[in-house]
Design a protein around this motif. Structure first.
Motif, PDB file in Angstrom:
ATOM      1  N   LEU A  24       0.875  -1.167   0.000  1.00  0.00           N
ATOM      2  CA  LEU A  24       0.000   0.000   0.000  1.00  0.00           C
ATOM      3  C   LEU A  24       0.910   1.214   0.000  1.00  0.00           C
ATOM      4  O   LEU A  24       1.937   1.225   0.689  1.00  0.00           O
ATOM      5  N   HIS A  25       0.552   2.232  -0.766  1.00  0.00           N
ATOM      6  CA  HIS A  25       1.306   3.483  -0.712  1.00  0.00           C
ATOM      7  C   HIS A  25       0.347   4.637  -0.929  1.00  0.00           C
ATOM      8  O   HIS A  25      -0.733   4.475  -1.492  1.00  0.00           O
ATOM      9  N   PHE A  26       0.758   5.800  -0.437  1.00  0.00           N
ATOM     10  CA  PHE A  26      -0.109   6.966  -0.436  1.00  0.00           C
ATOM     11  C   PHE A  26       0.633   8.137  -1.040  1.00  0.00           C
ATOM     12  O   PHE A  26       1.793   8.374  -0.724  1.00  0.00           O
ATOM     13  N   GLU A  27      -0.053   8.842  -1.918  1.00  0.00           N
ATOM     14  CA  GLU A  27       0.518  10.035  -2.535  1.00  0.00           C
ATOM     15  C   GLU A  27      -0.312  11.231  -2.111  1.00  0.00           C
ATOM     16  O   GLU A  27      -1.530  11.128  -1.966  1.00  0.00           O
ATOM     17  N   GLY A  28       0.361  12.363  -1.902  1.00  0.00           N
ATOM     18  CA  GLY A  28      -0.339  13.578  -1.529  1.00  0.00           C
ATOM     19  C   GLY A  28      -1.071  14.168  -2.719  1.00  0.00           C
ATOM     20  O   GLY A  28      -0.704  13.930  -3.871  1.00  0.00           O
ATOM     21  N   GLY A  29      -2.116  14.907  -2.451  1.00  0.00           N
ATOM     22  CA  GLY A  29      -2.874  15.567  -3.501  1.00  0.00           C
ATOM     23  C   GLY A  29      -3.688  16.698  -2.915  1.00  0.00           C
ATOM     24  O   GLY A  29      -3.841  16.802  -1.694  1.00  0.00           O
ATOM     25  N   SER A  30      -4.207  17.551  -3.765  1.00  0.00           N
ATOM     26  CA  SER A  30      -4.992  18.692  -3.293  1.00  0.00           C
ATOM     27  C   SER A  30      -6.274  18.249  -2.585  1.00  0.00           C
ATOM     28  O   SER A  30      -6.806  18.968  -1.762  1.00  0.00           O
ATOM     29  N   GLU A  31      -6.751  17.049  -2.893  1.00  0.00           N
ATOM     30  CA  GLU A  31      -7.974  16.525  -2.273  1.00  0.00           C
ATOM     31  C   GLU A  31      -7.667  15.597  -1.096  1.00  0.00           C
ATOM     32  O   GLU A  31      -8.546  14.906  -0.605  1.00  0.00           O
ATOM     33  N   GLY A  32      -6.408  15.546  -0.678  1.00  0.00           N
ATOM     34  CA  GLY A  32      -6.018  14.656   0.406  1.00  0.00           C
ATOM     35  C   GLY A  32      -5.186  13.511  -0.129  1.00  0.00           C
ATOM     36  O   GLY A  32      -4.838  13.465  -1.314  1.00  0.00           O
ATOM     37  N   PRO A  33      -4.850  12.546   0.735  1.00  0.00           N
ATOM     38  CA  PRO A  33      -3.999  11.438   0.298  1.00  0.00           C
ATOM     39  C   PRO A  33      -4.692  10.563  -0.744  1.00  0.00           C
ATOM     40  O   PRO A  33      -5.899  10.357  -0.694  1.00  0.00           O
ATOM     41  N   ARG A  34      -3.914  10.081  -1.690  1.00  0.00           N
ATOM     42  CA  ARG A  34      -4.396   9.175  -2.730  1.00  0.00           C
ATOM     43  C   ARG A  34      -3.860   7.789  -2.391  1.00  0.00           C
ATOM     44  O   ARG A  34      -2.663   7.541  -2.506  1.00  0.00           O
ATOM     45  N   PRO A  35      -4.729   6.841  -1.971  1.00  0.00           N
ATOM     46  CA  PRO A  35      -4.274   5.513  -1.556  1.00  0.00           C
ATOM     47  C   PRO A  35      -4.218   4.524  -2.725  1.00  0.00           C
ATOM     48  O   PRO A  35      -5.161   4.422  -3.511  1.00  0.00           O
ATOM     49  N   TYR A  36      -3.100   3.798  -2.822  1.00  0.00           N
ATOM     50  CA  TYR A  36      -2.908   2.829  -3.896  1.00  0.00           C
ATOM     51  C   TYR A  36      -2.409   1.503  -3.329  1.00  0.00           C
ATOM     52  O   TYR A  36      -1.749   1.461  -2.300  1.00  0.00           O
ATOM     53  N   LEU A  37      -2.674   0.437  -4.065  1.00  0.00           N
ATOM     54  CA  LEU A  37      -2.166  -0.901  -3.782  1.00  0.00           C
ATOM     55  C   LEU A  37      -1.462  -1.376  -5.046  1.00  0.00           C
ATOM     56  O   LEU A  37      -2.047  -1.330  -6.135  1.00  0.00           O
ATOM     57  N   GLU A  38      -0.208  -1.810  -4.915  1.00  0.00           N
ATOM     58  CA  GLU A  38       0.492  -2.332  -6.087  1.00  0.00           C
ATOM     59  C   GLU A  38      -0.038  -3.728  -6.396  1.00  0.00           C
ATOM     60  O   GLU A  38       0.032  -4.635  -5.564  1.00  0.00           O
TER      61      GLU A  38
END
Length: 189
Positions: free
Chosen positions: A131-145
């Protein structure tokens, strides 16, 4: 053509069952195929995981599942559908998959998090599927590889469920364990 079997209900499966299903799914060796680029597939994967062809949604889930098995990310960051004899570009709005359902078992470092994707695939978060999270203007963007270079965007309900579990567990920093790996629920962690 026979219809594919119905997808199992994730809530009725143990994480061991989910892991077995994930292991049983054999994918084509797209990393070994290097045909010439043939053009554009005229396909697009929307942010919500919907697949389109020539602007119309692909209504057959079996077709989407099939196409998802030949999807690959190139070194330049672009996405292609690849077979041994052709390679076609495909547009991806954000991530090629969407994590639409969560199953959790255990607590703390013994927890496992299983995810069902919009394609019906199942993935357990681990060091191999982080799982990894990227910052964004709408809050964190959560992803799963899902596979190397191919991520699933966690849908809002799935992300909120993760946050609720993490808050209840109280880990510092805020995060969760799965597959013997800890995942902080913040961008850049």
């Amino acid at each position: 053509m026979p219809m594919p079997p119905p997808l199992p209900d994730l809530s009725s499966l143990s994480l061991a069952d989910i892991a077995r299903l994930a292991e049983e799914k054999k994918l084509p060796p797209v990393h070994l195929w290097n045909p010439d680029h043939c053009g554009d597939s005229e396909m697009r994967i929307a942010r919500d995981g919907t697949w389109y062809h020539q602007g119309s949604p692909i209504g057959r889930p079996a077709m989407v599942r099939l196409f998802s098995t030949i999807l690959r990310r190139e070194q330049d960051g672009s996405f292609v559908l690849v077979t041994p004899v052709e390679k076609l570009a495909i547009a991806v709005d954000e991530a090629p998959f969407a994590a639409v359902e969560l199953k959790t078992e255990g607590t703390g470092a013994a927890r496992s998090l299983g995810f069902r994707l919009n394609t019906g695939d199942v993935v357990i978060a681990s060091a191999d599927h982080p799982l990894h999270f990227e910052g964004g203007s709408e809050g964190p963007r959560p992803y799963l590889e899902v596979r190397p270079g191919l991520d699933a965007l966690l849908t809002r309900p799935v992300y909120y469920e993760l946050v609720e579990i993490a808050l209840a567990e109280g880990a510092e920093p805020l995060g969760l364990w799965s597959g013997k790996a800890f995942f902080a629920l913040e961008a850049g962690a």
